[in-house]
Every structure is written in structure tokens, then in C-alpha cells.
Design a protein around this motif. Structure first.
Motif, short mmCIF file in Angstrom:
data_model
loop_
_atom_site.label_atom_id
_atom_site.label_comp_id
_atom_site.label_asym_id
_atom_site.label_seq_id
_atom_site.Cartn_x
_atom_site.Cartn_y
_atom_site.Cartn_z
N GLN A 1 40.30 28.26 36.07
CA GLN A 1 40.36 29.57 36.05
C GLN A 1 39.35 29.01 34.53
O GLN A 1 38.74 29.71 33.88
N ALA A 2 39.53 27.67 34.01
CA ALA A 2 38.31 27.37 33.49
C ALA A 2 37.47 27.56 33.90
O ALA A 2 36.27 27.53 32.71
N ILE A 3 37.09 26.79 34.42
CA ILE A 3 35.48 26.63 35.05
C ILE A 3 34.65 28.61 35.64
O ILE A 3 33.89 28.66 35.18
N ALA A 4 35.74 29.17 35.86
CA ALA A 4 35.49 30.77 36.34
C ALA A 4 35.02 31.33 34.96
O ALA A 4 33.74 32.15 34.38
N HIS A 5 35.36 30.97 33.99
CA HIS A 5 35.61 31.21 32.65
C HIS A 5 33.73 31.07 32.11
O HIS A 5 33.50 31.23 30.78
N ASP B 1 34.13 45.74 42.34
CA ASP B 1 33.32 44.53 41.20
C ASP B 1 34.44 43.82 40.69
O ASP B 1 35.28 44.77 39.99
N LEU B 2 34.85 42.77 41.37
CA LEU B 2 35.50 42.31 39.79
C LEU B 2 34.58 40.58 38.54
O LEU B 2 35.75 39.86 38.84
N LEU B 3 34.13 41.25 38.28
CA LEU B 3 32.78 40.27 37.66
C LEU B 3 33.57 40.08 36.28
O LEU B 3 33.34 38.60 35.77
N ASP B 4 34.55 40.95 35.50
CA ASP B 4 35.25 41.07 34.80
C ASP B 4 36.63 40.17 34.82
O ASP B 4 36.96 40.43 33.63
N THR B 5 36.59 39.15 35.46
CA THR B 5 38.22 38.93 35.79
C THR B 5 38.68 37.92 34.81
O THR B 5 38.93 37.41 34.54
N GLN C 1 40.57 40.44 47.92
CA GLN C 1 39.32 40.54 47.35
C GLN C 1 39.93 39.90 46.08
O GLN C 1 39.92 39.34 45.03
N ARG C 2 40.72 41.10 45.58
CA ARG C 2 41.32 40.37 43.93
C ARG C 2 42.43 39.33 43.87
O ARG C 2 42.54 38.51 42.44
N ILE C 3 43.21 38.68 44.75
CA ILE C 3 43.63 37.70 45.05
C ILE C 3 43.30 36.54 44.69
O ILE C 3 43.54 35.76 44.16
N LEU C 4 41.94 36.87 45.69
CA LEU C 4 40.91 35.63 45.19
C LEU C 4 40.58 35.29 44.20
O LEU C 4 39.81 34.30 43.54
#
Length: 491
Positions: A280-284, A316-320, A445-448
Motif C-alpha cells: 500500500q505504501a508503494i501504491a501511495h 476506474d480505481l485510480l483513486d484507491t 478489479q477492486r480486490i486487486l
């Protein structure tokens, strides 16, 4: 004036040089050399880029719009319950070595692909098959356990081409198919040469000869095109130079879409990446647009999960995980890495990987993650990363269509193991109602995205550059491959 005259003379010379291939020969550049030439025994898209629809054929084929078309099967019927398909096959077809093609070859190919010891990279697409039955030399029946909404599409992929028992074991180095072109030579490290198959049963092709030349270096690719040494690149590796080709009337530049989800692939079993908070840190931290602009010069579409934005099921999950360095640092601290850590990033040859890796390394350095960049050749990537799972992070583009199901395999090189996701994909695979399939695909998609399984970067654009006198080149890539069956030179 003198310089202008010299420039014009140079253009004329280059034009004359490139015209030597007119009417019968195509010299096409590719970034990656395939590890071998058997699409039923390898995961590398580079294999299909040479042989798909050109040398090998399946029961069905996928056209440039992504639609299923007949190929070795001329037509088919489907039972009312969707579990039995009966195919009528082309007659009079022979393999390139002269052996005959019939329903026994279809049965052999499909049974081989779904066998316990199968080395097919997409073995899962054959798992629903429960029986392959020869009804007649030109008729075959396939029974599946449950209805499959994409079964005919899967039969049209490179992994499902039909091979002969007489030549199956040697297809890696001496491929023998039924297609409109046949294999002539592979000069390893340089090129693969195909020639027109005079015994082909089907629509005639225009080209007599196709030469696939492997050039991974962007500068070398640009020079080869400008010098007239190549007639085209279906996916040009130097996007920063496209303006040069757009301004040159000798070339067409076509920007289309691909199925290529470009990702920061992560070894989910390796420490510290087995900790969700680290992922999650990397994703942020990831700034997708900076990577697209810096590595691909603006060509690419940001993605927040492993799904193509042009697909009707895309969400669109760019803002996850929005870019937030403070939140990223806090997550690392919670995971016990307040001072960051060191890891490796293995980078295969494509431009998106090598350049993208440098940009990503700089971004992750902002939160204390220090990456050692390791450049590897494609064969080494396949062995170390894909097969042996010997890596921390890597960057690669997954070009298979609708391939979200790869995450349901815990032995896949991501090593992501989520029972809920696996159950969801198992349900998606047997559902045929489109509305229900869309909901399941979006849930997947949301789970990934929420599990930050990988760092989702961008959808790879197809930046094609080819001689303006060529027609029939595909602007988009609904499947991996360079279908040359309609390519021709202007009269």
C-alpha cells in the motif's frame, strides 16, 4: 540551398532503398526476440508476435476488432445448455511439412494443452474441457463442464493453435503449422524469416516473404527505419521520436490501444512485500503520469488495477491509493520499516521497463525504499522472474486479453494467494450473463486494487510506424500478434 539539395537527395536515396521490398517482402521490426517459436509452450508474447495467424492457426481466430472469426473451423453449433460445441473443419488442409490436418490433430492439440504435464502458459483456459471427441475427419466435438462466456475467444488465442503430433515436439525451433506463411529460417539474435505457403487453404495473402528483425535499442530502431532498412515497427520502441516520423511523408504513424497492462510486478511472498502495508505504501508513492510522460513521452493511459480501460467492464480505481508520501511513510513505519529498506528491481529490455524503472526508483526513494536496478535480457527475465520467481520487483506489460484470472493462480509469478478472489474468478469463468459477468469482473478489479497486489501503472499504447505505402497493418492489438494476412504494398 546546397544543404537542402543534399537533404532531398538523402530522402530520395532512403526512399529508393526502402522500395526494394515492394510488392512481395515485408521487413518488420520487433523489440523482443522470442525464446522459441512454439506458442503452445511459452508465456512470451514475442512468440505470438511472429507466428500468430501467420504460421499457426486455431479453430477460431481473433480479428483486429477483437471479434471471433472462423479459422480451421468453418462453423460450429452450441448445445442449448452451452456445454457442447460441435465444429466443422476445413478440408484439404495440410501442415507445412505435408502431413494432413483433420479432427485427430485437433483432439491431439487440445488434449495436449490440458494434460497434467502440459507446459502451455495458459493451461487454465483449457481446464473447463471435459471431453474432446472426433465425430468424423472434418468434425470435432468439445464438451465443457460449465458454460463459458469466452470459450470461442480462448480457442482463437495463440495458446490454442492446432499442432500436429508428428512435429509438436520440435515446434520450438522448427515450427510447423497450417497458416498462410511457413517457417524458413531463424538467425538467432537477428531475425526470423517466413515465406508464403503455396499450399494454403484459405484467402490468399499478398506478401511472398516476411522478415521479423529484432531491435530492442530505441536509437537503433529509429536509425533502421530512417535508413530504409525496415519497412515498419508494429510497436515502435522510441516514442520520443514519433514527431520525426509524423513529419516525414514516407511514414504512417498510428497510435492505437493494446491489451498491455504495464505493472510494477511484485513478489507477494518475498519480504517485505508479503506485508499489505508495504504494498500500500508503494501504491501511495506511484506517480503514473510522471512515468507515462518520462518513459513513454505521454503515450499511455493510467490504470488503477489489472484491466484494460477500453474494455466495457473496466472500473476506474485510480483513486484507491492517491499519491500521498506522508501516508506512505506512515504505512512503512507501521510495517516496521520506518527507515525504509533495500530491494531489487529487475528490468527487461523494453523502453517502458528500463526508463520506467529509473523513474519509479526515484519516486520510491522519496520514502526510503532504495532499489537496485538490474537490467536483464528477455530470456533471463523469463527464467529468473517468471519461472523461478527469483525477484523482488519487476516492470512488465501483460498483453494477454482479459487475463485478470492469472491472479487466481497462487503459483503464478506474483505468488498472490487469495481464496476469495479465486472463488470469484471460478464463478466468473462459468457465468454467461453479461450483466453478471460485468459485476464479477469489476469486483475482481477492486480486490486487486485494494490488495495492492502489484503497482498498476498504465495501459501500453500501440505506437505503430510503417511505410506509408503499406496497408493492412493493425492499428490496435486485441491479442498479441502481428497478423500479416491482409498486409500489402500499394500498387
Amino acid at each position: 540551398m546546397k544543404n537542402s539539395a543534399l537533404h532531398l537527395a538523402g530522402l530520395m536515396a532512403a526512399t529508393l532503398f526502402s522500395s526494394t521490398a515492394l510488392a512481395d517482402e515485408l521487413r518488420l521490426g520487433l523489440v523482443l526476440e522470442p525464446p522459441h517459436l512454439d506458442p503452445t509452450a511459452g508465456a512470451a508474447a514475442a512468440i505470438d508476435e511472429v507466428v500468430y495467424a501467420n504460421l499457426f492457426e486455431g479453430l477460431t481466430r481473433i480479428d483486429q476488432n477483437g471479434a471471433v472469426q472462423p479459422s480451421l473451423a468453418t462453423d460450429w453449433t452450441i448445445s442449448d445448455d452451452g456445454t457442447r460445441y460441435e465444429f466443422t473443419l476445413k478440408e484439404g488442409v495440410t501442415f507445412h511439412d505435408g502431413t494432413s490436418f483433420d479432427a485427430e490433430d485437433v483432439k491431439f492439440s487440445l488434449d495436449r494443452a490440458r494434460a497434467e504435464d502440459s507446459v502451455n502458459a495458459q493451461k487454465g483456459i483449457f481446464a473447463p474441457i471435459t471431453k474432446v471427441e472426433v465425430l468424423a475427419p472434418n468434425k470435432i466435438a468439445i464438451e465443457i463442464a460449465n458454460p463459458q462466456g469466452n470459450f470461442l475467444f480462448n480457442l482463437g488465442r495463440g495458446d490454442a493453435v492446432i499442432v500436429a503430433p508428428e512435429s509438436a515436439e520440435t515446434n520450438q525451433t522448427n515450427p510447423v503449422g497450417t497458416g498462410p506463411f511457413k517457417f524458413v529460417d531463424w538467425q538467432q539474435g537477428s531475425k526470423v524469416i517466413l515465406e508464403k505457403n503455396p499450399d494454403y487453404v484459405g484467402d490468399d495473402v499478398y506478401l511472398d516473404r516476411a522478415i521479423f528483425t529484432f531491435i530492442s535499442d530505441p536509437n537503433a530502431a529509429q536509425n533502421a527505419m530512417l535508413a530504409g532498412e525496415l519497412d515498419g515497427f508494429a510497436n515502435f520502441p522510441a516514442p520520443e521520436t514519433l514527431e520525426i516520423f509524423e513529419a516525414d511523408p514516407r511514414f504512417n504513424v498510428v497510435v492505437g490501444s493494446t491489451e498491455g497492462e504495464t505493472i510494477l510486478a511484485t513478489n507477494n511472498k518475498a519480504e517485505p512485500f508479503n506485508d499489505l502495508r508495504v504494498r500500500q505504501a508503494i501504491a501511495h508513492v506511484i506517480d503514473r503520469q510522471a512515468i507515462i510522460d518520462g518513459a513513454m513521452f505521454g503515450y499511455g493511459t493510467p490504470i488503477g488495477t489489472h484491466f484494460a480501460p477500453h474494455h466495457p467492464y473496466y472500473v476506474d480505481l485510480l483513486d484507491t491509493y492517491p499519491r500521498d508520501l506522508e501516508r506512505a511513510k506512515a504505512l512503512l513505519a507501521e510495517a516496521g520499516y520506518a527507515d525504509g529498506f533495500k530491494a531489487t528491481l529487475k528490468l527487461p529490455p523494453p523502453t517502458y521497463a528500463r526508463r520506467g524503472g529509473q523513474i519509479l526508483a526515484a519516486q520510491l526513494r522519496e520514502i526510503g525504499i532504495d532499489l537496485e536496478l538490474i537490467n536483464v535480457e528477455w530470456a533471463q527475465w523469463l527464467e529468473d522472474v517468471f519461472t523461478n520467481k527469483d525477484y523482488d520487483l519487476t516492470i512488465v506489460s501483460h498483453v494477454e486479453p482479459f487475463d485478470i484470472g492469472i491472479y487466481a493462480n497462487p503459483d503464478y509469478y506474483f505468488q498472490y494467494d487469495n481464496k476469495a478472489f479465486q472463488d470469484l474468478i471460478a464463478t466468473l469463468n462459468v457465468v454467461t450473463d453479461d450483466a453478471e459477468r460485468e459485476k464479477l469482473a469489476q469486483d475482481a478489479q477492486r480486490i486487486l486494487s485494494e490488495d495492492a497486489v502489484n503497482g498498476y501503472l498504465f495501459q501500453l499504447a500501440k505506437t505503430g510506424v510503417w511505410d506509408a505505402r503499406l496497408s493492412g497493418m493493425w492499428p490496435n492489438s486485441p491479442v498479441e500478434g502481428n497478423d500479416l494476412t491482409q498486409v500489402k504494398w500499394a500498387e
